[in-house]
Design a protein around this motif. Structure first.
Motif, PDB file in Angstrom:
ATOM      1  N   ALA A   1      49.264  46.123  37.625  1.00  0.00           N
ATOM      2  CA  ALA A   1      48.118  45.209  37.643  1.00  0.00           C
ATOM      3  C   ALA A   1      48.351  44.036  36.702  1.00  0.00           C
ATOM      4  O   ALA A   1      48.022  42.885  37.030  1.00  0.00           O
ATOM      5  CB  ALA A   1      46.843  45.961  37.249  1.00  0.00           C
ATOM      6  N   TYR A   2      48.912  44.328  35.541  1.00  0.00           N
ATOM      7  CA  TYR A   2      49.195  43.261  34.585  1.00  0.00           C
ATOM      8  C   TYR A   2      50.236  42.294  35.155  1.00  0.00           C
ATOM      9  O   TYR A   2      50.102  41.067  35.037  1.00  0.00           O
ATOM     10  CB  TYR A   2      49.696  43.861  33.274  1.00  0.00           C
ATOM     11  N   ALA A   3      51.270  42.850  35.801  1.00  0.00           N
ATOM     12  CA  ALA A   3      52.290  42.003  36.429  1.00  0.00           C
ATOM     13  C   ALA A   3      51.680  41.161  37.545  1.00  0.00           C
ATOM     14  O   ALA A   3      51.985  39.971  37.688  1.00  0.00           O
ATOM     15  CB  ALA A   3      53.423  42.871  36.979  1.00  0.00           C
ATOM     16  N   ALA A   4      50.795  41.779  38.336  1.00  0.00           N
ATOM     17  CA  ALA A   4      50.145  41.053  39.427  1.00  0.00           C
ATOM     18  C   ALA A   4      49.288  39.911  38.899  1.00  0.00           C
ATOM     19  O   ALA A   4      49.233  38.833  39.501  1.00  0.00           O
ATOM     20  CB  ALA A   4      49.287  42.013  40.254  1.00  0.00           C
TER      21      ALA A   4
ATOM     22  N   TRP B   1      38.983  45.280  52.207  1.00  0.00           N
ATOM     23  CA  TRP B   1      39.117  46.457  51.343  1.00  0.00           C
ATOM     24  C   TRP B   1      38.404  46.225  50.016  1.00  0.00           C
ATOM     25  O   TRP B   1      37.683  47.106  49.529  1.00  0.00           O
ATOM     26  CB  TRP B   1      40.592  46.772  51.103  1.00  0.00           C
ATOM     27  N   PHE B   2      38.592  45.054  49.423  1.00  0.00           N
ATOM     28  CA  PHE B   2      37.934  44.750  48.149  1.00  0.00           C
ATOM     29  C   PHE B   2      36.420  44.870  48.280  1.00  0.00           C
ATOM     30  O   PHE B   2      35.748  45.451  47.424  1.00  0.00           O
ATOM     31  CB  PHE B   2      38.306  43.338  47.683  1.00  0.00           C
TER      32      PHE B   2
ATOM     33  N   ASP C   1      31.731  45.976  35.945  1.00  0.00           N
ATOM     34  CA  ASP C   1      32.220  44.595  35.967  1.00  0.00           C
ATOM     35  C   ASP C   1      33.383  44.452  36.945  1.00  0.00           C
ATOM     36  O   ASP C   1      33.470  43.465  37.688  1.00  0.00           O
ATOM     37  CB  ASP C   1      32.630  44.140  34.563  1.00  0.00           C
ATOM     38  N   LEU C   2      34.248  45.452  36.989  1.00  0.00           N
ATOM     39  CA  LEU C   2      35.384  45.430  37.905  1.00  0.00           C
ATOM     40  C   LEU C   2      34.916  45.546  39.349  1.00  0.00           C
ATOM     41  O   LEU C   2      35.416  44.850  40.241  1.00  0.00           O
ATOM     42  CB  LEU C   2      36.336  46.578  37.558  1.00  0.00           C
ATOM     43  N   ALA C   3      33.940  46.420  39.582  1.00  0.00           N
ATOM     44  CA  ALA C   3      33.421  46.623  40.933  1.00  0.00           C
ATOM     45  C   ALA C   3      32.685  45.388  41.438  1.00  0.00           C
ATOM     46  O   ALA C   3      32.858  44.967  42.588  1.00  0.00           O
ATOM     47  CB  ALA C   3      32.499  47.837  40.965  1.00  0.00           C
ATOM     48  N   LYS C   4      31.861  44.797  40.589  1.00  0.00           N
ATOM     49  CA  LYS C   4      31.098  43.615  41.006  1.00  0.00           C
ATOM     50  C   LYS C   4      32.015  42.432  41.292  1.00  0.00           C
ATOM     51  O   LYS C   4      31.818  41.702  42.269  1.00  0.00           O
ATOM     52  CB  LYS C   4      30.075  43.243  39.932  1.00  0.00           C
ATOM     53  N   LEU C   5      33.022  42.240  40.446  1.00  0.00           N
ATOM     54  CA  LEU C   5      33.954  41.140  40.669  1.00  0.00           C
ATOM     55  C   LEU C   5      34.758  41.367  41.941  1.00  0.00           C
ATOM     56  O   LEU C   5      34.945  40.442  42.744  1.00  0.00           O
ATOM     57  CB  LEU C   5      34.888  40.989  39.467  1.00  0.00           C
ATOM     58  N   GLY C   6      35.235  42.587  42.144  1.00  0.00           N
ATOM     59  CA  GLY C   6      35.992  42.894  43.354  1.00  0.00           C
ATOM     60  C   GLY C   6      35.170  42.696  44.610  1.00  0.00           C
ATOM     61  O   GLY C   6      35.647  42.144  45.605  1.00  0.00           O
ATOM     62  N   GLN C   7      33.916  43.127  44.570  1.00  0.00           N
ATOM     63  CA  GLN C   7      33.029  42.952  45.714  1.00  0.00           C
ATOM     64  C   GLN C   7      32.764  41.473  45.973  1.00  0.00           C
ATOM     65  O   GLN C   7      32.748  41.026  47.132  1.00  0.00           O
ATOM     66  CB  GLN C   7      31.710  43.681  45.451  1.00  0.00           C
ATOM     67  N   SER C   8      32.575  40.701  44.918  1.00  0.00           N
ATOM     68  CA  SER C   8      32.310  39.266  45.067  1.00  0.00           C
ATOM     69  C   SER C   8      33.512  38.532  45.648  1.00  0.00           C
ATOM     70  O   SER C   8      33.366  37.674  46.526  1.00  0.00           O
ATOM     71  CB  SER C   8      31.936  38.655  43.712  1.00  0.00           C
TER      72      SER C   8
ATOM     73  N   PRO D   1      43.588  36.798  40.354  1.00  0.00           N
ATOM     74  CA  PRO D   1      44.433  37.249  39.237  1.00  0.00           C
ATOM     75  C   PRO D   1      43.629  37.817  38.072  1.00  0.00           C
ATOM     76  O   PRO D   1      44.083  38.749  37.397  1.00  0.00           O
ATOM     77  CB  PRO D   1      45.177  35.968  38.820  1.00  0.00           C
ATOM     78  N   TYR D   2      42.432  37.261  37.844  1.00  0.00           N
ATOM     79  CA  TYR D   2      41.613  37.776  36.747  1.00  0.00           C
ATOM     80  C   TYR D   2      41.164  39.207  37.034  1.00  0.00           C
ATOM     81  O   TYR D   2      41.086  40.031  36.115  1.00  0.00           O
ATOM     82  CB  TYR D   2      40.396  36.886  36.507  1.00  0.00           C
ATOM     83  N   TRP D   3      40.875  39.506  38.308  1.00  0.00           N
ATOM     84  CA  TRP D   3      40.502  40.886  38.642  1.00  0.00           C
ATOM     85  C   TRP D   3      41.640  41.838  38.289  1.00  0.00           C
ATOM     86  O   TRP D   3      41.410  42.920  37.730  1.00  0.00           O
ATOM     87  CB  TRP D   3      40.157  41.017  40.133  1.00  0.00           C
ATOM     88  N   TYR D   4      42.872  41.440  38.602  1.00  0.00           N
ATOM     89  CA  TYR D   4      44.008  42.313  38.294  1.00  0.00           C
ATOM     90  C   TYR D   4      44.220  42.432  36.789  1.00  0.00           C
ATOM     91  O   TYR D   4      44.602  43.498  36.287  1.00  0.00           O
ATOM     92  CB  TYR D   4      45.272  41.814  39.002  1.00  0.00           C
TER      93      TYR D   4
END
Length: 215
Positions: free
Chosen positions: A17-20, A124-125, A141-148, A192-195
């Motif tokens: 994830a950090y590399a991505a 999928w996100f 926060d991760l779920a909301k950002l991914g959904q958005s 990239p911020y999500w990853y």
């Protein structure tokens, strides 16, 4: 619950994830440079080639992250099918980027495959994070950002396509189509911020306070 419950494989996925996240930043920067510098001059497309190669590596790097997050979803036949669909689409997107760099694939064909992979990833996100929002043990926060991000891309991509319809009135092309481009670009830049955020959560590093403990 905002704390990610650790399961085997999280810390390895955190490295991917950090590399991505880093590759995503390079992708955003090189694409911006290509359109700002190379497209007006009609080439040579050095930044464009770097962007294509980066995109290929990025798509490979995100597969372990997607699989690790997917392990937190309830296992059903539909869920398993969705998992392998997004993995296959992401792999195809990676291959198309490398083939484009090697000049073995036409630009339009490669772009179509890449956009198709993005659509599958966006689905999928949206669906995965909508489900994870309802369960415990996954950061909100991760779920909301991914959904958005997923929802924004699914709405934006069809609208952005209107900008390419030359027969359409200008207000449709640059009004509706332009709005789609802006929304889609914003979601893409946020990817990239999500990853990066995912890497922080998956690494399970304790958060240390900068303030001294009260005595």
């Amino acid at each position: 619950m905002d704390t990610l419950i650790e399961i085997p494989g999280d810390r390895t996925a955190a490295k991917f994830a950090y590399a991505a996240a880093g590759l995503g930043v390079v992708g955003v920067a090189t694409l911006g440079a290509m359109y700002a510098i190379e497209v007006p001059r009609n080439g040579p497309y050095v930044f464009g080639t770097i962007n294509d190669a980066t995109g290929g590596v990025f798509n490979l790097a995100i597969i372990p992250v997607i699989l690790q997050v997917h392990r937190r979803l309830r296992r059903t036949p539909g869920s398993e099918a969705a998992k392998w669909l997004v993995v296959a689409a992401t792999g195809a997107g990676s291959a198309s980027s490398f083939l484009l760099v090697a000049k073995k694939l036409d630009f339009n064909v490669s772009t179509g495959i890449t956009v198709g992979a993005m659509v599958v990833q966006a689905c999928w996100f949206l669906l995965a994070h909508r489900s994870l929002l309802k369960t415990g043990g996954y950061p909100r926060d991760l779920a909301k950002l991914g959904q958005s991000i997923g929802g924004a891309l699914l709405v934006a991509l069809p609208l952005a396509a209107l900008a390419a319809v030359e027969q359409a009135p200008a207000w449709i092309r640059w009004g509706i189509g332009g709005a789609g481009i802006v929304v889609g670009a914003t979601a893409w830049v946020a990817w990239p911020y999500w990853y990066f955020l995912a890497s922080r959560h998956l690494s399970h590093r304790p958060v240390t306070s900068r303030h001294p403990a009260a005595r």
